[in-house]
Design an enzyme around this catalytic site. Structure first.
Site, PDB file in Angstrom:
ATOM      1  N   GLY A  85      77.628  48.256 109.175  1.00  0.00           N
ATOM      2  CA  GLY A  85      78.974  48.370 109.731  1.00  0.00           C
ATOM      3  C   GLY A  85      79.887  48.873 108.635  1.00  0.00           C
ATOM      4  O   GLY A  85      79.512  49.761 107.863  1.00  0.00           O
ATOM      5  N   SER A 117      72.201  49.536 105.808  1.00  0.00           N
ATOM      6  CA  SER A 117      73.447  50.271 105.634  1.00  0.00           C
ATOM      7  C   SER A 117      74.437  49.483 104.777  1.00  0.00           C
ATOM      8  O   SER A 117      74.249  49.338 103.578  1.00  0.00           O
ATOM      9  CB  SER A 117      74.023  50.625 107.009  1.00  0.00           C
ATOM     10  OG  SER A 117      75.108  51.495 106.914  1.00  0.00           O
ATOM     11  N   ALA A 118      75.498  48.931 105.366  1.00  0.00           N
ATOM     12  CA  ALA A 118      76.467  48.154 104.593  1.00  0.00           C
ATOM     13  C   ALA A 118      75.799  46.962 103.914  1.00  0.00           C
ATOM     14  O   ALA A 118      76.157  46.592 102.789  1.00  0.00           O
ATOM     15  CB  ALA A 118      77.605  47.672 105.496  1.00  0.00           C
ATOM     16  N   HIS A 154      72.292  56.568 104.301  1.00  0.00           N
ATOM     17  CA  HIS A 154      72.631  57.663 105.233  1.00  0.00           C
ATOM     18  C   HIS A 154      72.836  58.994 104.509  1.00  0.00           C
ATOM     19  O   HIS A 154      73.684  59.800 104.904  1.00  0.00           O
ATOM     20  CB  HIS A 154      73.909  57.340 106.026  1.00  0.00           C
ATOM     21  CG  HIS A 154      73.902  56.022 106.727  1.00  0.00           C
ATOM     22  ND1 HIS A 154      73.097  55.755 107.813  1.00  0.00           N
ATOM     23  CD2 HIS A 154      74.614  54.886 106.507  1.00  0.00           C
ATOM     24  CE1 HIS A 154      73.326  54.522 108.226  1.00  0.00           C
ATOM     25  NE2 HIS A 154      74.226  53.974 107.438  1.00  0.00           N
ATOM     26  N   GLU A 189      67.997  59.007 106.265  1.00  0.00           N
ATOM     27  CA  GLU A 189      67.777  58.178 107.439  1.00  0.00           C
ATOM     28  C   GLU A 189      66.288  57.849 107.605  1.00  0.00           C
ATOM     29  O   GLU A 189      65.419  58.700 107.382  1.00  0.00           O
ATOM     30  CB  GLU A 189      68.279  58.886 108.704  1.00  0.00           C
ATOM     31  CG  GLU A 189      69.777  59.151 108.709  1.00  0.00           C
ATOM     32  CD  GLU A 189      70.584  57.866 108.753  1.00  0.00           C
ATOM     33  OE1 GLU A 189      70.970  57.437 109.858  1.00  0.00           O
ATOM     34  OE2 GLU A 189      70.840  57.284 107.666  1.00  0.00           O
TER      35      GLU A 189
END
Length: 244
Positions: A85, A117-118, A154, A189
């Protein structure tokens, strides 16, 4: 430490975490309870439910870190998964709840850590190689410091057919290295980093990643590349640990 640091949680054409269930099952190693940290999104209940659905085929029960006392839940966790997020919102909430040192100490003590991700950004020394917009202001950019290098999830390269004239991701990471002498692993990715004890490997998609170092040209890092050398700075990094 046992770390699984995913570039992304959803791969194109697949459901949430589906592309990473094998390494998730491996790092959990029979653990049936996971504490999910949902603070990178605003809807904590909905996000936790999504994680619970993804883990259910493994027979794993997921509890949200927002349900009850976050500190007690973290101290009792058998495994920790920090979802993706907005990295700024996530880090601000971790500091506000007093969870940064507790998570770090718990993971260093052997509790498996999964980030996407985060959540992967949080494993770095600082927030400074995130791609996110600073929608809130954390009290510091200091993150968990589970690894002594930075990660850029990413990661995408500039397309030669693009007419966009703004900074490329590679250019932004080069700018980071102009001010900071610390390696950056850029994950495309579908890729992830897996640390087990003192071994670190890039795995996942065949697209691999890119290793950025100050004063050097970017180095391609293919699937199954051993990056354990990046952990050699961990002792020195821990010795200057000043995080709260």
């Amino acid at each position: 430490m046992e770390l699984l640091l995913l570039s992304n949680s959803t791969a194109y054409g697949r459901t949430y975490l589906d592309h990473a269930m094998d390494p998730i099952s491996e790092i959990l190693n029979g653990t049936k309870k996971v504490l999910f940290v949902p603070f990178a999104l605003a809807d904590h209940d909905g996000y936790t439910a999504q994680a619970a659905d993804a883990f259910s085929p493994l027979g794993v029960t997921v509890t949200g870190a927002h349900v009850g006392d976050s500190i007690d839940l973290t101290r009792e966790a058998e495994a920790i998964f920090v979802g993706g997020g907005n990295s700024f919102r996530l880090l601000k909430e971790l500091h506000a709840r007093g969870l940064t040192r507790i998570i770090r100490d718990h993971v260093r003590g052997g509790v498996p850590y999964i980030g996407s991700s985060a959540g992967t950004n949080m494993a770095c020394p600082t927030l400074r190689t995130t791609n996110d917009m600073p929608i809130v202001e954390p009290p510091t950019f200091d993150a968990l410091g589970l690894v002594p290098f930075q990660i850029n999830p990413h990661y995408v390269e500039h397309s030669p057919d693009s007419t966009h004239m703004g900074e490329t991701r590679s250019k932004r990471l080069t700018e980071f290295l102009e001010e900071n002498d610390v390696p950056v692993v850029a994950l495309r990715e579908g890729t992830w980093l897996r640390q087990s004890s003192d071994r670190l490997k890039l795995d996942g998609s065949s697209t691999g990643g890119v290793l950025f170092r100050r004063g050097s040209a970017p180095e391609p890092a293919r699937r199954n590349t051993d990056l354990s050398e990046l952990l050699e700075a961990q002792v020195r990094f821990d010795q200057r640990d000043t995080y709260s």
